[in-house]
Write a protein that holds these residues in place. Structure first.
Motif, short mmCIF file in Angstrom:
data_model
loop_
_atom_site.label_atom_id
_atom_site.label_comp_id
_atom_site.label_asym_id
_atom_site.label_seq_id
_atom_site.Cartn_x
_atom_site.Cartn_y
_atom_site.Cartn_z
N ASP A 18 0.86 -1.18 0.00
CA ASP A 18 0.00 0.00 0.00
C ASP A 18 0.90 1.23 0.00
OD1 ASP A 18 -1.87 1.98 0.38
OD2 ASP A 18 -2.83 1.05 2.13
N LYS A 19 1.12 1.80 -1.19
CA LYS A 19 2.05 2.93 -1.30
C LYS A 19 1.51 4.15 -0.55
CE LYS A 19 2.45 6.08 -4.49
NZ LYS A 19 2.73 7.28 -3.67
N LEU A 55 0.54 -1.19 -5.01
CA LEU A 55 1.77 -1.20 -5.80
C LEU A 55 2.42 -2.56 -5.60
CD1 LEU A 55 3.77 0.59 -7.52
CD2 LEU A 55 5.01 0.97 -5.38
N PRO A 56 2.09 -3.55 -6.45
CA PRO A 56 2.72 -4.86 -6.28
C PRO A 56 4.24 -4.75 -6.46
CG PRO A 56 0.81 -5.02 -7.73
CD PRO A 56 1.10 -3.56 -7.54
N ILE A 57 4.97 -5.32 -5.51
CA ILE A 57 6.43 -5.32 -5.56
C ILE A 57 6.89 -6.76 -5.72
CG2 ILE A 57 8.54 -4.86 -4.25
CD1 ILE A 57 7.18 -2.39 -3.12
N CYS A 58 7.65 -6.99 -6.78
CA CYS A 58 8.11 -8.33 -7.12
C CYS A 58 9.56 -8.52 -6.68
CB CYS A 58 7.99 -8.57 -8.62
SG CYS A 58 6.31 -8.48 -9.26
N ARG A 202 -6.49 6.69 -5.47
CA ARG A 202 -6.06 5.45 -4.81
C ARG A 202 -6.27 4.28 -5.76
NH1 ARG A 202 -4.51 3.58 -0.06
NH2 ARG A 202 -5.23 1.59 0.78
N ARG A 203 -5.21 3.51 -5.98
CA ARG A 203 -5.35 2.32 -6.83
C ARG A 203 -5.79 1.14 -5.97
NH1 ARG A 203 -0.67 1.40 -10.98
NH2 ARG A 203 0.52 0.60 -9.23
N THR A 204 -6.84 0.48 -6.41
CA THR A 204 -7.44 -0.59 -5.61
C THR A 204 -7.33 -1.97 -6.24
OG1 THR A 204 -9.61 -0.15 -6.62
CG2 THR A 204 -9.09 1.01 -4.56
N GLN A 205 -6.87 -2.04 -7.49
CA GLN A 205 -6.72 -3.35 -8.13
C GLN A 205 -5.69 -3.26 -9.26
OE1 GLN A 205 -10.42 -5.22 -9.19
NE2 GLN A 205 -9.45 -6.94 -10.23
N VAL A 206 -4.89 -4.32 -9.37
CA VAL A 206 -3.95 -4.48 -10.48
C VAL A 206 -4.08 -5.91 -10.97
CG1 VAL A 206 -1.54 -4.47 -11.24
CG2 VAL A 206 -2.31 -2.79 -9.56
N GLY A 207 -4.63 -6.10 -12.17
CA GLY A 207 -4.81 -7.45 -12.69
C GLY A 207 -5.61 -8.30 -11.71
N PRO A 208 -5.08 -9.46 -11.31
CA PRO A 208 -5.83 -10.34 -10.40
C PRO A 208 -5.76 -9.91 -8.94
CG PRO A 208 -3.71 -11.32 -10.92
CD PRO A 208 -3.81 -10.06 -11.75
N SER A 210 -6.43 -7.57 -5.78
CA SER A 210 -7.26 -6.49 -5.23
C SER A 210 -6.56 -5.89 -4.04
CB SER A 210 -8.63 -7.03 -4.83
OG SER A 210 -8.50 -7.87 -3.70
N GLY A 211 -7.06 -4.75 -3.58
CA GLY A 211 -6.42 -4.05 -2.49
C GLY A 211 -6.77 -4.57 -1.11
#
Length: 304
Positions: A18-19, A55-58, A202-208, A210-211
């Motif tokens: 959660d950025k 913000l998915p961090i890989c 606020r971003r709540t979803q990226v691809g599969p 959710s936040g």
């Protein structure tokens, strides 16, 4: 000369971070990478400092699937202020113009939003990370330079009006990659005849992803300070293949695992007839992304 040794741990997986407000995506990444003491990490799609959220961090091998998250659809909550335009299309910019909003109603807003559903064209803002002749647009904008930007086609899958309390609106936007929410807010303001800019995002979803399972910086810092901090942090990580949830799977036997890992396409019974697939070896370990060739064989595309 020997190979330079990497600093940090060999961390593997994806963190749904959660950025926080005010941090750039890269600054947020560096903070998380330091807490994990990871030798390799990357984020999957920038968020403005004004924006918060997913913000998915890989980490480690999961960085090899990050490009597929960059290409994925996104979902945002956004607060828009009508009646004012700014240099950056958000609240961090300088005020350009004020216009009346008294004639705006929830019904007019709902009708205006309909214009933006489906495939639309957007002109990228000057305050963006796109490059022009090697220079970031936002750097040129800060120097007072404006360059011609080509329109880009994006898709707005859904846009919902959550509240209308003038002069502010709250919206939920489901969109394709490359969509500029600030530009969308500006264009909605122009469609209403009063102008607009973003005051909350606020971003709540990226691809599969959710936040719902996001982890904030304070939580990570608290875990890192515990006696078993690294184990607690690692327990938050998702496997790399969760980024590709919904993709068809291909499971290999020992022979096809060997040949595919050598870069050779292989025949897999009952494989899909087209598209990209998740590949698992003979021990059911996720080993990468494949592509179905015209002759039906599975070819390696991005191996972990």
């Amino acid at each position: 000369m020997g190979r330079r040794r990497q600093r940090g741990r060999n961390v593997q997986g994806i963190l749904l971070f959660d950025k926080p407000l005010g941090d750039s995506s890269n600054k947020a990444l560096q903070k998380v990478k330091q807490l994990y003491y990871a030798n390799k990490a990357g984020h999957t799609g920038s968020l403005d400092p004004l924006a918060t959220g997913l913000l998915p961090i890989c980490f480690g091998g999961a960085t090899k699937v990050s490009a597929f998250l960059l290409d994925a659809d996104k979902r945002y909550w956004v607060r828009v202020k009508l009646g004012e335009t700014t240099t950056t299309a958000d609240s961090e910019g300088e005020l350009l113009e004020r216009r009346a909003v008294e004639s705006v109603t929830a019904e007019r807003v709902a009708a205006a939003l309909e214009q933006f559903l489906g495939e639309i064209e957007q002109i990228p803002p000057m305050y963006s990370a796109l490059k022009h002749q090697g220079e970031r647009l936002y750097k040129l904008a800060r120097e007072g330079v404006e360059v011609v930007r080509e329109p880009r086609r994006v898709t707005i899958h859904d846009i919902r009006l959550l509240s209308c309390e003038l002069p502010e609106l709250e919206l939920e936007v489901h969109c394709s990659k490359g969509t500029y929410i600030r530009t969308l807010a500006e264009d909605i303001g122009e469609a209403l005849g009063c102008g607009a800019h973003v005051v909350g995002l606020r971003r709540t979803q990226v691809g599969p992803f959710s936040g719902e399972n996001m982890v904030d910086l304070a939580t990570l810092q608290a875990l890192a300070g515990q006696e078993d901090g690294r184990e607690a942090l690692d327990a938050l990580l998702l496997p790399a293949d969760t980024a590709l949830a919904g993709w068809p799977e291909v499971h290999l036997n020992s022979d096809s695992t060997f040949y595919l890992c050598q870069g050779q396409p292989v025949i897999v019974p009952k494989a899909p007839t087209e598209g990209r697939v998740r590949i698992y070896d003979d021990k059911d370990n996720f080993i990468g992304v494949g592509e179905i060739l015209d002759d039906g064989r599975v070819a390696p595309k991005r191996m972990i």
